[in-house]
Design an enzyme around this catalytic site. Structure first.
Site, PDB file in Angstrom:
ATOM      1  N   LYS A  22       0.702  -1.417   0.018  1.00  0.00           N
ATOM      2  CA  LYS A  22      -0.137   0.110   0.092  1.00  0.00           C
ATOM      3  C   LYS A  22       0.813   1.257  -0.078  1.00  0.00           C
ATOM      4  CE  LYS A  22      -1.731   1.863   4.064  1.00  0.00           C
ATOM      5  NZ  LYS A  22      -1.387   3.166   4.076  1.00  0.00           N
ATOM      6  N   ASN A  23       1.723   1.251   0.805  1.00  0.00           N
ATOM      7  CA  ASN A  23       2.482   2.636   1.113  1.00  0.00           C
ATOM      8  C   ASN A  23       3.621   2.848  -0.162  1.00  0.00           C
ATOM      9  OD1 ASN A  23       1.080   3.012   3.252  1.00  0.00           O
ATOM     10  ND2 ASN A  23       2.688   2.281   4.685  1.00  0.00           N
ATOM     11  N   ARG A  93      -4.608   9.872   3.610  1.00  0.00           N
ATOM     12  CA  ARG A  93      -3.410  10.631   4.047  1.00  0.00           C
ATOM     13  C   ARG A  93      -2.461  11.122   2.793  1.00  0.00           C
ATOM     14  NH1 ARG A  93      -1.000  13.659   7.800  1.00  0.00           N
ATOM     15  NH2 ARG A  93       1.332  13.531   7.756  1.00  0.00           N
ATOM     16  N   CYS A 117      -5.695   8.085   8.567  1.00  0.00           N
ATOM     17  CA  CYS A 117      -5.699   8.020   9.926  1.00  0.00           C
ATOM     18  C   CYS A 117      -5.135   9.020  10.905  1.00  0.00           C
ATOM     19  CB  CYS A 117      -4.775   6.643  10.219  1.00  0.00           C
ATOM     20  SG  CYS A 117      -5.787   5.307   9.456  1.00  0.00           S
ATOM     21  N   ARG A 122       0.113  14.819  12.865  1.00  0.00           N
ATOM     22  CA  ARG A 122       0.950  14.267  11.671  1.00  0.00           C
ATOM     23  C   ARG A 122       1.559  15.638  10.756  1.00  0.00           C
ATOM     24  NH1 ARG A 122      -1.564   9.094   9.103  1.00  0.00           N
ATOM     25  NH2 ARG A 122       0.311   8.677   8.409  1.00  0.00           N
ATOM     26  N   PRO A 123       2.244  16.121  11.287  1.00  0.00           N
ATOM     27  CA  PRO A 123       2.724  17.620  10.395  1.00  0.00           C
ATOM     28  C   PRO A 123       3.101  17.170   9.239  1.00  0.00           C
ATOM     29  CG  PRO A 123       4.182  17.129  12.203  1.00  0.00           C
ATOM     30  CD  PRO A 123       3.117  16.255  12.563  1.00  0.00           C
ATOM     31  N   ILE A 124       3.291  18.484   8.386  1.00  0.00           N
ATOM     32  CA  ILE A 124       4.114  18.139   6.877  1.00  0.00           C
ATOM     33  C   ILE A 124       4.983  19.361   6.881  1.00  0.00           C
ATOM     34  CG2 ILE A 124       2.123  17.060   6.000  1.00  0.00           C
ATOM     35  CD1 ILE A 124       1.121  19.677   4.528  1.00  0.00           C
ATOM     36  N   ASP A 125       5.612  19.947   7.994  1.00  0.00           N
ATOM     37  CA  ASP A 125       6.638  20.742   7.852  1.00  0.00           C
ATOM     38  C   ASP A 125       7.733  20.592   7.225  1.00  0.00           C
ATOM     39  OD1 ASP A 125       6.870  19.330  10.352  1.00  0.00           O
ATOM     40  OD2 ASP A 125       8.782  20.136  10.486  1.00  0.00           O
ATOM     41  N   GLN A 126       8.265  19.150   7.170  1.00  0.00           N
ATOM     42  CA  GLN A 126       9.382  18.585   6.334  1.00  0.00           C
ATOM     43  C   GLN A 126       9.288  18.653   4.893  1.00  0.00           C
ATOM     44  OE1 GLN A 126      12.510  18.168   8.054  1.00  0.00           O
ATOM     45  NE2 GLN A 126      11.234  19.431   9.602  1.00  0.00           N
ATOM     46  N   ASP A 307       3.999   0.655  12.288  1.00  0.00           N
ATOM     47  CA  ASP A 307       2.831   0.212  11.577  1.00  0.00           C
ATOM     48  C   ASP A 307       2.711  -1.374  12.124  1.00  0.00           C
ATOM     49  OD1 ASP A 307       3.032   1.810   8.616  1.00  0.00           O
ATOM     50  OD2 ASP A 307       2.633   2.464  10.528  1.00  0.00           O
ATOM     51  N   ARG A 400      -8.991   0.163   4.243  1.00  0.00           N
ATOM     52  CA  ARG A 400      -8.028   0.915   3.372  1.00  0.00           C
ATOM     53  C   ARG A 400      -6.778   0.203   2.953  1.00  0.00           C
ATOM     54  NH1 ARG A 400      -6.081   5.344   6.731  1.00  0.00           N
ATOM     55  NH2 ARG A 400      -4.767   5.457   5.125  1.00  0.00           N
TER      56      ARG A 400
HETATM   57  C1  EPZ Z   1       4.247   6.881   6.445  1.00  0.00           C
HETATM   58  O1  EPZ Z   1       3.466   7.872   7.125  1.00  0.00           O
HETATM   59  C2  EPZ Z   1       3.150   5.871   6.499  1.00  0.00           C
HETATM   60  N1  EPZ Z   1       1.798   6.298   5.305  1.00  0.00           N
HETATM   61  C3  EPZ Z   1       2.781   5.630   7.536  1.00  0.00           C
HETATM   62  O2  EPZ Z   1       1.838   4.129   7.744  1.00  0.00           O
HETATM   63  C4  EPZ Z   1       3.608   5.148   8.588  1.00  0.00           C
HETATM   64  O3  EPZ Z   1       3.307   5.039   9.892  1.00  0.00           O
HETATM   65  C5  EPZ Z   1       5.021   6.171   8.584  1.00  0.00           C
HETATM   66  O4  EPZ Z   1       5.032   6.498   7.357  1.00  0.00           O
HETATM   67  C6  EPZ Z   1       6.170   5.805   9.259  1.00  0.00           C
HETATM   68  O5  EPZ Z   1       6.595   4.676   8.616  1.00  0.00           O
HETATM   69  C7  EPZ Z   1       2.183   6.173   4.447  1.00  0.00           C
HETATM   70  O6  EPZ Z   1       3.110   5.830   3.698  1.00  0.00           O
HETATM   71  C8  EPZ Z   1       0.944   6.552   3.449  1.00  0.00           C
HETATM   72  P1  EPZ Z   1       6.462  10.068   8.263  1.00  0.00           P
HETATM   73  P2  EPZ Z   1       4.018   9.519   7.203  1.00  0.00           P
HETATM   74  O7  EPZ Z   1       6.365  11.305   7.491  1.00  0.00           O
HETATM   75  O8  EPZ Z   1       4.625   9.567   5.757  1.00  0.00           O
HETATM   76  C9  EPZ Z   1       6.932  13.500  11.804  1.00  0.00           C
HETATM   77  C10 EPZ Z   1      -0.070   2.853   7.614  1.00  0.00           C
HETATM   78  O9  EPZ Z   1      -0.508   2.397   8.600  1.00  0.00           O
HETATM   79  N2  EPZ Z   1       7.049  14.233  10.806  1.00  0.00           N
HETATM   80  O10 EPZ Z   1       7.349   9.138   8.196  1.00  0.00           O
HETATM   81  O11 EPZ Z   1       3.110  10.533   7.450  1.00  0.00           O
HETATM   82  C11 EPZ Z   1       5.874  12.669  12.033  1.00  0.00           C
HETATM   83  O12 EPZ Z   1       5.037  13.506  12.809  1.00  0.00           O
HETATM   84  C12 EPZ Z   1       0.526   4.307   7.864  1.00  0.00           C
HETATM   85  O13 EPZ Z   1       0.135   2.454   6.587  1.00  0.00           O
HETATM   86  C13 EPZ Z   1       7.077  15.621  11.040  1.00  0.00           C
HETATM   87  O14 EPZ Z   1       7.331  16.090  12.224  1.00  0.00           O
HETATM   88  O15 EPZ Z   1       5.119   9.333   8.325  1.00  0.00           O
HETATM   89  C14 EPZ Z   1       6.118  11.261  12.864  1.00  0.00           C
HETATM   90  O16 EPZ Z   1       6.278  11.425  14.128  1.00  0.00           O
HETATM   91  C15 EPZ Z   1      -0.140   4.725   9.304  1.00  0.00           C
HETATM   92  N3  EPZ Z   1       7.087  16.615  10.032  1.00  0.00           N
HETATM   93  C16 EPZ Z   1       7.424  11.217  12.020  1.00  0.00           C
HETATM   94  O17 EPZ Z   1       7.903  12.140  11.468  1.00  0.00           O
HETATM   95  C17 EPZ Z   1       6.767  16.147   8.702  1.00  0.00           C
HETATM   96  O18 EPZ Z   1       6.747  17.030   7.826  1.00  0.00           O
HETATM   97  C18 EPZ Z   1       7.450   9.963  11.049  1.00  0.00           C
HETATM   98  O19 EPZ Z   1       6.428  10.493  10.033  1.00  0.00           O
HETATM   99  C19 EPZ Z   1       6.573  14.720   8.614  1.00  0.00           C
HETATM  100  C20 EPZ Z   1       6.643  13.991   9.530  1.00  0.00           C
END
Ligand code: EPZ
Length: 421
Positions: A22-23, A93, A117, A122-126, A307, A400
């Site tokens: 999926k991811n 998402r 979910c 779940r910020p997107i600042d990065q 996950d 999903r």
């Molecule tokens: C992806 O989410 C996956 N989703 C998530 O899987 C998975 O839990 C996660 O990666 C971690 O492996 C998809 O791929 C669609 P991250 P993502 O950006 O990209 C922080 C599932 O069950 N962060 O790696 O949103 C964030 O808060 C889903 O399939 C920032 O601070 O995760 C977290 O603590 C649920 N700023 C950490 O980084 C940002 O801009 C990791 O988040 C982005 C993230």
């Protein structure tokens, strides 16, 4: 709302074939916006996240068809808009990958903030940091993100992420693929689905190196051409069935996997006492005797995946002694399912980032509610292992991310059915 009815107590035995990741697919489908021509994508799971993304692309004038149950042919040549339908975008998402793909294709994007979910903030600042570094102007409101080329134009750049982020790594890769110059992403995420996206893009003519390491280099190219690509198997779906085999005391051959992607899960389940045999593209999981307590800390890949937190927690709740489970990615993830598990007889003490799980002989069926995708999967596992009947509500979350769940579990001997209210 639909729910699952699960009559527990049957060990899972037999074979299950894992679907595409999926991811990975939720990054690859937006990536087709960067391709001039037709892409044939194999091993695509037919799950609601994929169907929603395809609805979004179709609403933007992309053409696609399912050639068979898991093969898609998609052509986005006809897409002219850089503003996807917000009513669809807010349903998942991963729609935020449209930001990077549209910026990369058109030099601009107007995308509603994603849904999906909400087990944590779940910020997107990065992601934004990456777009700004590439020369984009960013207008961010609490409803949408607007991207456009800044005064100096869009250009490859060096970006050092402050947090290891799967989403930001993927979004920057999408934005940079067709951008002039070289982009370097430092502190990049290393998940298998990052590598899969890079391999897809390179198959279509991109020049991406280092995916799977903490430094990804993207040399911008002028155009991508169509081609054929096969998506990797879903690491988390596989891990979910492995945990279900352990929790129910079964013997399951999990087929169509890449054992290396499962190493962190295999190691932990072996520590609990499961017998696990690895083959080229399958893995056999057998529960022999009682389960031992273990200590797990979730980490970005190649660590134990966040996950899989909920699923391993179910196994821990059936192990001897007190297990410790520490979450290092999403602190509040425990709250999506632990109280539901406790209503089934689990004994879980949450203290900040760590949960202490005191194992019990058995869980008991009752009515529980899925609050997110993996929480729902864990409650299904708990119902399969429990004595009596369990009803899992809110199963749209589960559907999903798990293709043909009822069919696959039934073939393994589970007594589970879907009930429409
Ligand atoms: C992806 O989410 C996956 N989703 C998530 O899987 C998975 O839990 C996660 O990666 C971690 O492996 C998809 O791929 C669609 P991250 P993502 O950006 O990209 C922080 C599932 O069950 N962060 O790696 O949103 C964030 O808060 C889903 O399939 C920032 O601070 O995760 C977290 O603590 C649920 N700023 C950490 O980084 C940002 O801009 C990791 O988040 C982005 C993230």
């Amino acid at each position: 709302m639909a729910k699952y009815e699960i009559i527990g107590g049957n060990p899972l035995n037999g074979q299950v074939v894992i679907s595409g990741a999926k991811n990975a697919v939720v990054g690859i489908l937006p990536a087709t916006l960067l391709v001039q021509g037709k892409c044939r994508i194999e091993n695509v799971p037919n799950i609601s996240d994929v169907r929603i993304l395809l609805d979004i692309l179709r609403s933007m004038n992309a053409q696609f068809e399912w050639v068979d149950h898991s093969t898609l042919e998609i052509d986005t040549t006809g897409v002219k808009s850089c503003e996807p339908d917000s009513s669809l975008v807010t349903k998942l998402r991963a729609s935020y990958y449209l930001m990077g793909a549209l910026l990369g294709r058109f030099g601009k994007a107007h995308v509603a903030l994603p849904g999906g979910c909400n087990f944590a903030s779940r910020p997107i600042d990065q992601h934004i940091k990456g777009f700004l570094a590439l020369g984009a102007d960013v207008d961010e409101t609490d409803e949408y993100i607007e991207l456009s080329a800044g005064a100096d134009g869009l250009q490859g750049a060096r970006i050092s992420l402050d947090v290891v982020s799967v989403g930001a790594t993927i979004n920057i890769m999408l934005a940079a693929t067709l951008m002039p110059g070289q982009t370097i992403i430092e502190n990049a995420a290393k998940e298998p689905h990052i590598v899969d996206l890079a391999n897809f893009l390179n198959t279509m003519g991109a020049r991406i190196t280092g995916a799977g390491t903490d430094t990804v280099k993207i040399r911008g190219v002028k155009a991508l051409k169509g081609g054929t690509y096969t998506v990797i198997p879903d690491q988390i779906e596989a891990g979910t069935y492995m945990a279900a085999a352990v929790a129910t005391g079964g013997d399951v051959l999990v087929q169509n996997v890449i054992p290396k992607h499962l190493e962190c899960i295999t190691t932990r389940l072996r520590e609990m006492g499961a017998k696990i045999t690895e083959f080229d593209d399958s893995i056999r999981v057998q529960r022999e005797g009682s389960l031992r307590r273990i200590t797990v800390k979730t980490m970005p890949y190649p660590g134990f995946p966040t996950d899989m937190q909920a699923q391993i927690c179910v196994c821990m709740s059936l192990a001897n002694g007190i297990s410790r489970l520490t979450e290092s990615v999403y602190e509040t993830r425990f709250f999506g399912y632990c109280s539901e598990l406790e209503s089934m007889g689990a004994n879980i003490q949450i203290n900040g980032k760590t949960a202490s799980i005191t194992g019990t002989d058995k869980l008991f069926g009752t009515t529980v509610r899925a609050n997110d995708l993996r929480a729902g999967a864990a409650l299904v596992i708990a119902g399969l292992a429990a004595e009596g009947t369990t009803y899992v509500e809110n199963i749209h979350y589960v559907e999903r991310g798990y293709e043909r769940l009822i069919e696959k579990l039934t073939a393994l001997g589970a007594q589970i059915r879907r009930i429409e209210d």
